[in-house]
Motif scaffolding. Sequence first.
Motif, PDB file in Angstrom:
ATOM      1  N   ILE A 111      51.589  51.508 -29.369  1.00 16.83           N
ATOM      2  CA  ILE A 111      52.822  51.385 -29.992  1.00 16.83           C
ATOM      3  C   ILE A 111      53.123  49.977 -29.817  1.00 16.83           C
ATOM      4  CG2 ILE A 111      55.141  51.631 -30.883  1.00 16.83           C
ATOM      5  CD1 ILE A 111      54.494  54.620 -29.938  1.00 16.83           C
TER       6      ILE A 111
ATOM      7  N   SER B  15      46.138  48.280 -32.014  1.00 25.10           N
ATOM      8  CA  SER B  15      47.331  49.130 -32.055  1.00 25.10           C
ATOM      9  C   SER B  15      47.138  49.903 -33.043  1.00 25.10           C
ATOM     10  CB  SER B  15      48.748  48.030 -32.381  1.00 25.10           C
ATOM     11  OG  SER B  15      48.621  47.158 -31.268  1.00 25.10           O
ATOM     12  N   HIS B  16      47.943  51.213 -33.035  1.00 29.00           N
ATOM     13  CA  HIS B  16      48.231  52.237 -34.061  1.00 29.00           C
ATOM     14  C   HIS B  16      49.390  51.782 -34.775  1.00 29.00           C
ATOM     15  CE1 HIS B  16      45.345  54.087 -31.505  1.00 29.00           C
ATOM     16  NE2 HIS B  16      45.224  55.185 -32.424  1.00 29.00           N
ATOM     17  N   TYR B  17      50.550  51.527 -34.206  1.00 26.73           N
ATOM     18  CA  TYR B  17      51.719  51.061 -34.721  1.00 26.73           C
ATOM     19  C   TYR B  17      52.363  49.616 -34.662  1.00 26.73           C
ATOM     20  CZ  TYR B  17      52.334  56.117 -35.691  1.00 26.73           C
ATOM     21  OH  TYR B  17      51.943  57.532 -36.243  1.00 26.73           O
ATOM     22  N   THR B  18      52.785  49.197 -35.570  1.00 28.49           N
ATOM     23  CA  THR B  18      53.432  47.858 -34.979  1.00 28.49           C
ATOM     24  C   THR B  18      54.991  48.139 -35.592  1.00 28.49           C
ATOM     25  OG1 THR B  18      52.837  46.870 -37.232  1.00 28.49           O
ATOM     26  CG2 THR B  18      51.489  46.207 -35.253  1.00 28.49           C
TER      27      THR B  18
ATOM     28  N   ILE C 247      58.413  49.812 -39.347  1.00 31.52           N
ATOM     29  CA  ILE C 247      56.908  50.196 -38.659  1.00 31.52           C
ATOM     30  C   ILE C 247      55.978  50.229 -39.484  1.00 31.52           C
ATOM     31  CG2 ILE C 247      56.073  52.401 -37.489  1.00 31.52           C
ATOM     32  CD1 ILE C 247      58.984  53.289 -36.773  1.00 31.52           C
ATOM     33  N   LYS C 248      55.069  49.794 -39.275  1.00 31.64           N
ATOM     34  CA  LYS C 248      53.622  49.900 -39.981  1.00 31.64           C
ATOM     35  C   LYS C 248      52.594  50.820 -39.206  1.00 31.64           C
ATOM     36  CE  LYS C 248      50.309  47.211 -42.748  1.00 31.64           C
ATOM     37  NZ  LYS C 248      50.019  46.085 -43.166  1.00 31.64           N
ATOM     38  N   ASP C 249      52.092  51.601 -39.966  1.00 28.81           N
ATOM     39  CA  ASP C 249      50.890  52.646 -39.425  1.00 28.81           C
ATOM     40  C   ASP C 249      49.775  51.828 -39.504  1.00 28.81           C
ATOM     41  OD1 ASP C 249      48.902  54.293 -38.955  1.00 28.81           O
ATOM     42  OD2 ASP C 249      50.209  56.120 -39.280  1.00 28.81           O
TER      43      ASP C 249
ATOM     44  N   GLN D 243      54.125  51.965 -44.625  1.00 25.73           N
ATOM     45  CA  GLN D 243      55.133  51.282 -44.093  1.00 25.73           C
ATOM     46  C   GLN D 243      56.209  52.127 -43.910  1.00 25.73           C
ATOM     47  OE1 GLN D 243      55.453  47.821 -43.151  1.00 25.73           O
ATOM     48  NE2 GLN D 243      54.264  46.641 -44.660  1.00 25.73           N
TER      49      GLN D 243
ATOM     50  N   PHE E 271      59.016  58.542 -33.533  1.00 33.97           N
ATOM     51  CA  PHE E 271      57.666  58.312 -32.793  1.00 33.97           C
ATOM     52  C   PHE E 271      57.191  59.385 -32.340  1.00 33.97           C
ATOM     53  CE2 PHE E 271      57.927  53.474 -33.003  1.00 33.97           C
ATOM     54  CZ  PHE E 271      56.608  53.406 -33.559  1.00 33.97           C
TER      55      PHE E 271
ATOM     56  N   HIS F 232      55.809  61.762 -35.071  1.00 38.00           N
ATOM     57  CA  HIS F 232      54.561  61.192 -35.678  1.00 38.00           C
ATOM     58  C   HIS F 232      53.516  61.143 -34.844  1.00 38.00           C
ATOM     59  CE1 HIS F 232      57.404  60.211 -38.826  1.00 38.00           C
ATOM     60  NE2 HIS F 232      56.016  59.995 -39.613  1.00 38.00           N
TER      61      HIS F 232
END
Length: 423
Positions: free
Chosen positions: A324, A379-382, A397-399, A405, A417, A420
């Motif tokens: 993350i 990365s998985h999430y930003t 958050i972007k997956d 988004q 988080f 998810h």
Amino acid sequence: MFKTLKGMQDFLPEEMGFWKEMETKIHRIVSIYGYQEIRTPLLEETELFARSIGASTDVVEMEMFSFEDQGGTSMTLRPEATASVIRAYLEHHMGHGNPLVKVYCMGPMFRHERPQKGRFRQFHQINLEAIGLSDPWVDVEVIEVLMKICEGLGIPEPKLFLNSVGDRKCRPSYREKLVTYLRSKKDNLCQNCIRRTETNPLRVFDCKVESCQAALTKAPLIIDDLCSECLKHFEQVKAGLTELGIHFDIHPRLVRGLNYYTRTAFEVTGSGLGSQNAVGGGGRYDGLAQELGGEETPAIGFAMGLERLRLIAKNLNPSLPLNILFLPLESNTVLIAQKLSQELRKQVFAQDLQKISVDLYTGSQSVKSALRYANKKDSHYTVLLGSEEEKRKIASIKDLRDGKQHEVPFSELTSWFFKHVKS
Ligand code: HAM
């Protein structure tokens, strides 16, 4: 620019996942068999290796990284671990009140060899020793562990080769016979083997020169000259392996490169390595502890080359932690990014979640450069934090796996988080 030394390698982060998985699997397998970890220094007195491995071996004659320290003592970077383990066993009286000491270690070894595929000057070994019993069942178990490591890592076509190299009782007379034979074949031997005839005649069997191999076809074999005790021991080891369903081939010319071996000697090869196809080897060394000043202590062990295992192992599929990544896009959002990532990390520690990493990158001048970093880190999430987000107290958050988004209030970020990540 400086470069790594010849025969030495850097292991970059992409590679380390494979090594960690390999090492974890090996730790697990050997501990199931009751072996405990020991760590000894990389540096020892040169004399320890000369006395253990044998002054007439290639390792001691040509391959050791040795130097004098400031006090004038000759030191050597360990070319193998058995000598150090037995030194430690004697120094710390590990055998007192403990009839069977089962230990292993993993780490770098150093040999000044000609580098090629699977052969390095700094390489790593898993080294395992069972010290205290002469019982052939110990030999069987030690070999079983080695085969289990091959199985656990998915080594293709592991092949076990077995021999007995006799003991103090039967080897001297055999050695005489061999020397007489080799002297009679002197004209067909290479210079190295002529020299070895006098210094370390058994090593002649390992020569790759064709004329030497041809000259050896009728050479006497130690296996035909074993004393009754060694023969009995060998028969029991073979019976034990057969009992456990471990297939082996007898290799009467298997002599090993280190001089301390007595009785059982073995090597395991795997396919896909080319000429350096030995993934591991070992044997009994009942005389070593005494040679190093201790009491007579039977022992047996093996070592496997981790670089070689890594090259051909089929069962290594490391998974990266779920990453993350917090990306403050402006300098005035760094502080909030730091606070939010810290809060999330606190929860990751509290719940002992091994598979999550929380990263913060403060170097992004633009979304584009931020995403470049995210890509590099897989990365998985930003979690993008610009002034707009800060004003609204909401993180974007972007997956990166599905491209979706999400807008999540700061106060709900950690719980979002956890919901998810677990799903
Ligand atoms: P070794 O046969 O010299 O035995 O080495 C064991 C394994 O280490 C080899 O089978 C190979 O996989 C790996 N190896 C050796 N040299 C290199 C190299 N230059 N580059 C890469 N891998 C290498 C011993 O070291 C004994 N101490 C084993 C033992 C333990 N015997 C009793 N206990």
